[in-house]
Enzyme design. Structure first.
Site, PDB file in Angstrom:
ATOM      1  CG  MET A 268      -1.680   1.323   1.403  1.00 46.60           C
ATOM      2  SD  MET A 268      -2.712   1.338   2.884  1.00 46.60           S
ATOM      3  CE  MET A 268      -1.464   1.418   4.151  1.00 46.60           C
ATOM      4  CG  ASN A 269       1.773   3.841  -3.088  1.00 45.29           C
ATOM      5  OD1 ASN A 269       1.406   2.787  -3.589  1.00 45.29           O
ATOM      6  ND2 ASN A 269       1.854   4.950  -3.794  1.00 45.29           N
ATOM      7  CG  ASP A 270       0.304   7.990  -2.750  1.00 49.91           C
ATOM      8  OD1 ASP A 270       1.357   7.510  -2.311  1.00 49.91           O
ATOM      9  OD2 ASP A 270       0.232   8.586  -3.841  1.00 49.91           O
TER      10      ASP A 270
ATOM     11  CD  GLN B 265      -2.254   5.141  -5.861  1.00 46.92           C
ATOM     12  OE1 GLN B 265      -1.341   5.089  -6.666  1.00 46.92           O
ATOM     13  NE2 GLN B 265      -3.542   5.200  -6.219  1.00 46.92           N
TER      14      GLN B 265
ATOM     15  CB  SER C 193      -2.590   9.608  -5.946  1.00 41.80           C
ATOM     16  OG  SER C 193      -2.002   8.650  -5.116  1.00 41.80           O
TER      17      SER C 193
ATOM     18  NE  ARG D 280       3.544  11.341 -10.072  1.00 45.00           N
ATOM     19  CZ  ARG D 280       4.663  11.517 -10.777  1.00 45.00           C
ATOM     20  NH1 ARG D 280       4.609  11.640 -12.081  1.00 45.00           N
ATOM     21  NH2 ARG D 280       5.846  11.556 -10.168  1.00 45.00           N
ATOM     22  CG  ASP D 281      -0.536  12.609  -7.642  1.00 42.01           C
ATOM     23  OD1 ASP D 281      -0.870  11.564  -8.221  1.00 42.01           O
ATOM     24  OD2 ASP D 281       0.606  12.793  -7.176  1.00 42.01           O
TER      25      ASP D 281
ATOM     26  CD  GLU E  84       5.253  11.978  -6.528  1.00 40.57           C
ATOM     27  OE1 GLU E  84       5.238  11.238  -7.515  1.00 40.57           O
ATOM     28  OE2 GLU E  84       5.617  11.591  -5.405  1.00 40.57           O
TER      29      GLU E  84
HETATM   30  N1  DQQ Z   1       2.041   7.733  -5.790  1.00 37.78           N
HETATM   31  C1  DQQ Z   1       1.125   7.553  -6.866  1.00 37.78           C
HETATM   32  C2  DQQ Z   1       1.234   8.782  -7.705  1.00 37.78           C
HETATM   33  C3  DQQ Z   1       1.770   9.778  -6.746  1.00 37.78           C
HETATM   34  C4  DQQ Z   1       2.740   8.981  -5.927  1.00 37.78           C
HETATM   35  C5  DQQ Z   1       1.455   6.290  -7.599  1.00 37.78           C
HETATM   36  C6  DQQ Z   1       3.084   9.588  -4.605  1.00 37.78           C
HETATM   37  O1  DQQ Z   1      -0.010   9.169  -8.247  1.00 37.78           O
HETATM   38  O2  DQQ Z   1       2.352  10.877  -7.398  1.00 37.78           O
HETATM   39  O3  DQQ Z   1       1.331   5.162  -6.753  1.00 37.78           O
HETATM   40  O4  DQQ Z   1       3.533   8.633  -3.680  1.00 37.78           O
END
Ligand code: DQQ
Length: 492
Positions: A34-36, A52, A97, A157-158, A213
Site C-alpha cells: 500500500m502507498n498513498d 494505492q 492517486s 499527476r494527482d 506530488e
Molecule cells: N504515488 C502515486 C502517484 C503519486 C505517488 C502512484 C506519490 O499518483 O504521485 O502510486 O507517492
C-alpha cells in the site's frame, strides 16, 4: 478479479497477526503493498479510505485502489478493490492517486490514469452505491490527456478537487521545465470538461525538488493551505499558508509538515465544520527481500487533525477518537532521573507483551543533556529505539540506529529543532505500534520512524538522562487496543 485474501480479509489478517512488526492500531491492508491514501470521503453514514494498492505482492506496481470503511476513522472494515487498471480507457497500467467528491448524490473519483510515464491522464469513475463497492469508469475518459505548455511531460499527476460556489476546482501536481514545482489550477462546471487556469502557485522549493506530488489545497481557519509532497527521493511533506483570490495563492508562511523519509503523500478532507482530517503513507525502512518475506509493505499514519499555530505554522495532532483505543493505563508523577542511569518503566509498571503497542505521554524538565524514552528494548539492551530531547542541541530526536540487529533494515537518527520556549518543560507524546513510531514534541512538531527489532522480548520501556539530570513531572503509558475485530488478534 479474484484476489483470494479479499474473499476473507479477516482470515488473512489473522494469519499475518503473529508478525511482531505489524501494527495493530494503524491501518494497513490484509497483505501486500500500500502507498498513498486516496479518496478520503464520508458517504452513506461511514468514512471511506481508498488507497494505492498492489494486489499481487508487497512491492509497488500495477496499482489499484484498495478500499476500507469505518464509522469512527479508527476501526476499519475491508472492502473489495474499488478501481482496477483497464486496457483502452486511460489507466491500463495503474490507477494512481486522486480524490473523491460528491456530485449531487453521485460519488465521483478523479484520479491519475497511468499508461506510461509520459501519458498520465486525469480519469474519473462514479458510484451510486451507498457502500461504494461498485464503480463505473466514466465513458468520457480520459478527461485531460494534454499537459499544459511548460510542464515536464513526466511530471503531471494527482488531481485534488473541491466545490467553490457553483464551480468545481482542481489542482494537479506538476514539475515545470523551468525547474519550478507547481499546483496547476483547473475549473469545471460538470467534472468532465476541465479548463486550465494556469498555476495556482509555483516555486522551486529546494534545488533537489523538481515536482510536487499529491497537492492538497484547502481552507483552515481564515487562511488557505497548500500541502505538497516533494519529489523525487521522497523528500518530505511541505506546506504553504496564505491567501487565495479564487485564481492565485499567495503564501506568507511555509515549512516542513514532516521532513523525514517515512511520511509522504498525505490526503486531507474536511469532515465537519471544525476538522480537516489527514492520513498519510508511512514508508518501510527495510530491504525488498525483507518485504517479500513479510508479505506486506506500507502503513497509514493515525488519522490526524490539522491546525495552524500562532505563527501560522501547520501542525497536526492525532484525532481525539484515537483515545478510544487506550486500555490499561500506567501513571507515575514527579520523579527524578539520575545521570546515566536507565529507569526501567516496563518492569515497574508490569507492562506485558503489549509493550510493542503503546501510547506514551511524558513531561520532562532538564537544563542539559539528552532525556527521553527507550522503547522496543530487548532484555539485554542490544536492541533499543530512543525518543528523546537534546537540551544542548535543542532538538527532538528519534534514534533508530540501534533498533534492530538485522542488516536488512535502514536506520539512523532524525532530529527536529525545538525553540527555546519549547524547552521549559517538554512533552513527548509517542505512539509505538509494532514497527511504527509517531512522535510529537509539545503537541506541535512531529516525527515518524520505523523500527524492526529482531529479538522476541524487544518490548521493554525505560527512561534515561544522559549528560544531565532530569525531573519527570508526569509519565502516562497506555496499552493500546487493536483496530480490528478480536478474532484477528494474536496472543501478546
Ligand atoms: N504515488 C502515486 C502517484 C503519486 C505517488 C502512484 C506519490 O499518483 O504521485 O502510486 O507517492
Amino acid at each position: 478479479m479474484t484476489v483470494e485474501f479479499f474473499e476473507d480479509p479477516l482470515k488473512t489478517r489473522r494469519e499475518m497477526a503473529s508478525d511482531p512488526h505489524r501494527p495493530i492500531y494503524h491501518f494497513l491492508p490484509p497483505r501486500n503493498w500500500m502507498n498513498d491514501p486516496n479518496g478520503l470521503f464520508y458517504w452513506g453514514g461511514r468514512y471511506h479510505l481508498f488507497y494505492q494498492f498492489n494486489p499481487y505482492g508487497p512491492r509497488w506496481g500495477f496499482i489499484h485502489w484498495g478500499h476500507a470503511s469505518s464509522n469512527d476513522l479508527v476501526h476499519w472494515e475491508d472492502h473489495p478493490i474499488a478501481l482496477k487498471p483497464e486496457k483502452g480507457v486511460g489507466d491500463e497500467n495503474g490507477c494512481w492517486s486522486g480524490c473523491l467528491v460528491d456530485d449531487g448524490g453521485r460519488a465521483t473519483a478523479l484520479y491519475t490514469g497511468f499508461i506510461n510515464p509520459v501519458n498520465t491522464p486525469v480519469m474519473s469513475a462514479t458510484s451510486q452505491d451507498p457502500k461504494l463497492i461498485h464503480w463505473q469508469k466514466n465513458p468520457h475518459n480520459p478527461l485531460i490527456s494534454n499537459i499544459p505548455e511548460g510542464v515536464t511531460e513526466t511530471h503531471f499527476r494527482d488531481p485534488y478537487v473541491w466545490r467553490e460556489e457553483d464551480r468545481w476546482k482542481m489542482v494537479i501536481g506538476a514539475g515545470m521545465q523551468d525547474g519550478d514545482s507547481a499546483a496547476l489550477l483547473y475549473e469545471s462546471s460538470d467534472l468532465i470538461k476541465w479548463d486550465y487556469r494556469g498555476p495556482l502557485f509555483k516555486e522551486r522549493t529546494f534545488d533537489s525538488v523538481n515536482m510536487w506530488e499529491c497537492p492538497n489545497f484547502f481552507p483552515l481557519g481564515d487562511q488557505y493551505v497548500l500541502l505538497v509532497s516533494l519529489y523525487p527521493d521522497i523528500n518530505g511533506v511541505y506546506y504553504y499558508v496564505g491567501a487565495y483570490d479564487g485564481m492565485r495563492f499567495t503564501p506568507h508562511q511555509q515549512g516542513f509538515l514532516e521532513e523525514g523519509p517515512f511520511f509522504y503523500a498525505p490526503q486531507v478532507r474536511q469532515f465537519d465544520e471544525q476538522r480537516q482530517v489527514m492520513f498519510a503513507w508511512l514508508l518501510e525502512a527495510r530491504s525488498e527481500k525483507a518485504l517479500e518475506a513479510a508479505g506486506w509493505a506500507g502503513v497509514q499514519c493515525m488519522p490526524r487533525k490539522l491546525s495552524l499555530d500562532r505563527h501560522d505554522h501547520l501542525v497536526t495532532q492525532p484525532l481525539a477518537e484515537m483515545k478510544t483505543l487506550r486500555m490499561r493505563t500506567h501513571h507515575m508523577d514527579e520523579f527524578s532521573l539520575a545521570i546515566g542511569k536507565g529507569l526501567p518503566i516496563g518492569e515497574g509498571l508490569h507492562i506485558g507483551g503489549r509493550g510493542k503497542h503503546l501510547e506514551i505521554e511524558v513531561e520532562v524538565e532538564a537544563v542539559a543533556g539528552r532525556v527521553g524514552l527507550g522503547v522496543l528494548t530487548s532484555g539485554d539492551g542490544r536492541e533499543v529505539t530512543r525518543i528523546s530531547v537534546d537540551f544542548d542541541a535543542r532538538e527532538g530526536v528519534l534514534d533508530t540506529s540501534q533498533s534492530s540487529l538485522s542488516n536488512e533494515v535502514t536506520s539512523g537518527e532524525q532530529c527536529v529543532h525545538l525553540s527555546e520556549e519549547m524547552l521549559g518543560c517538554v512533552k513527548i507524546h509517542a505512539f509505538i505500534d509494532g514497527s511504527v513510531i509517531e512522535v510529537w514534541f509539545n503537541d506541535l512538531i512531529s516525527l515518524t520512524g520505523r523500527a524492526y527489532p529482531t529479538l522476541a522480548n524487544a518490548a521493554g520501556l525505560f527512561m534515561f538522562a544522559e549528560g544531565g539530570e532530569a525531573r519527570v513531572r508526569s509519565l502516562k503509558v497506555w496499552e493500546m487496543a487493536a483496530i480490528w475485530p478480536r478474532e484477528v488478534e494474536s496472543e501478546p
